[in-house]
Design an enzyme around this catalytic site. Structure first.
Site, PDB file in Angstrom:
ATOM      1  NE  ARG A   1      -3.785   1.938   2.772  1.00 53.31           N
ATOM      2  CZ  ARG A   1      -3.581   3.068   3.457  1.00 53.31           C
ATOM      3  NH1 ARG A   1      -2.411   3.321   3.995  1.00 53.31           N
ATOM      4  NH2 ARG A   1      -4.572   3.941   3.610  1.00 53.31           N
ATOM      5  CB  SER A   4     -11.986  -0.953   2.597  1.00 54.89           C
ATOM      6  OG  SER A   4     -10.624  -1.181   2.457  1.00 54.89           O
ATOM      7  CE  LYS A   7      -9.012   4.259   4.615  1.00 58.66           C
ATOM      8  NZ  LYS A   7      -9.477   2.960   4.127  1.00 58.66           N
TER       9      LYS A   7
END
Ligand code: 3NM
Length: 219
Positions: free
Chosen positions: A41, A113, A142
């Site tokens: 990521r 997600s 996040k």
């Protein structure tokens, strides 16, 4: 490919902005600590792009392959195909699951997600192979999304979600076992290992905690 849900038990995620360590070393340490899956990521300030990003993805993919650890790419089906990843992970803002499936066929697993039950139902109906559920706990990685708490995983199960569930957001060695006991198949985490003083030790602790929470499950 067919997904063995046990392979999602301890799911490490990172890109270069998440860590001060050399990425190859970090992934090797985490693998020695027992992780079962890894997601590339490469996001956020200072993230690699273009050829550099592709080259790093290839090197990490090779490490994962050598050790039999599942390799996912975040949010980029083309890169996932290019490096022959096991799967691609997409968010709610990314391309639709249907479009991604059209593109990757059965070559790649698709993870999605989700934060709500509705999103989980939609992901299941659209043919996702697993869902991420979170953020479970508050997370700096996040920010901006209120945590749903570990009970959210139990609610997904009670509502009939049968897909493998990976709990994410603020997961640590201390809370992983409890989250698993709510019905998760695995835990996914960034900071707990990517920012640890001793990544191998941290990966081992979180993996053992996840195993303990898995317990003897039927089926
Ligand atoms: N996705 P940490 S939470 C990448 O809720 C990601 O979908 C989330 O990082 C979601 O382990 C998250 O450092 C960040 O909390 C996880």
């Amino acid at each position: 490919m067919v997904l063995d849900r046990k392979a999602l038990l301890s799911y490490f995620i990172f890109g270069t902005p998440d860590t001060k360590y050399d990425p190859i070393w970090l992934l090797e340490q985490a693998i020695e600590g027992g992780i079962t899956a890894y997601q590339f990521r490469e996001k956020g300030p200072g993230a690699l792009t273009g050829e550099e990003r592709l080259a790093l993805a290839r090197r990490l993919r090779a490490v994962a392959r050598r050790h039999g650890v599942l390799f996912f790419v975040d949010d980029d089906p083309d890169l996932a195909l290019e490096v022959e990843a096991d799967g691609v992970h997409i968010g709610q803002e990314d391309e639709s699951i249907e479009r991604v499936r059209q593109r990757v066929g059965t070559k790649l697993l698709i993870g999605v997600s989700t934060t709500t039950l509705e999103q989980a139902k939609r992901a299941e109906a659209a043919g996702a192979d697993y869902i991420g559920a979170g953020p479970i706990f508050p997370t700096q990685t996040k920010p901006g999304k209120p945590p749903v708490g570990p009970e959210h995983v139990a609610r997904l199960r009670e509502a009939g979600i049968a897909l493998p569930i990976v709990a994410i957001g603020g997961i640590t060695p201390e809370n992983a076992e409890g989250v698993m006991r709510h019905g998760a198949d695995g835990v996914a985490y960034i900071s707990a290992v990517a920012r640890a003083d001793e990544p191998k030790k941290a990966a081992r602790a979180i993996t053992r905690a996840a195993e303990a929470g898995l317990g003897p499950r039927g089926g």
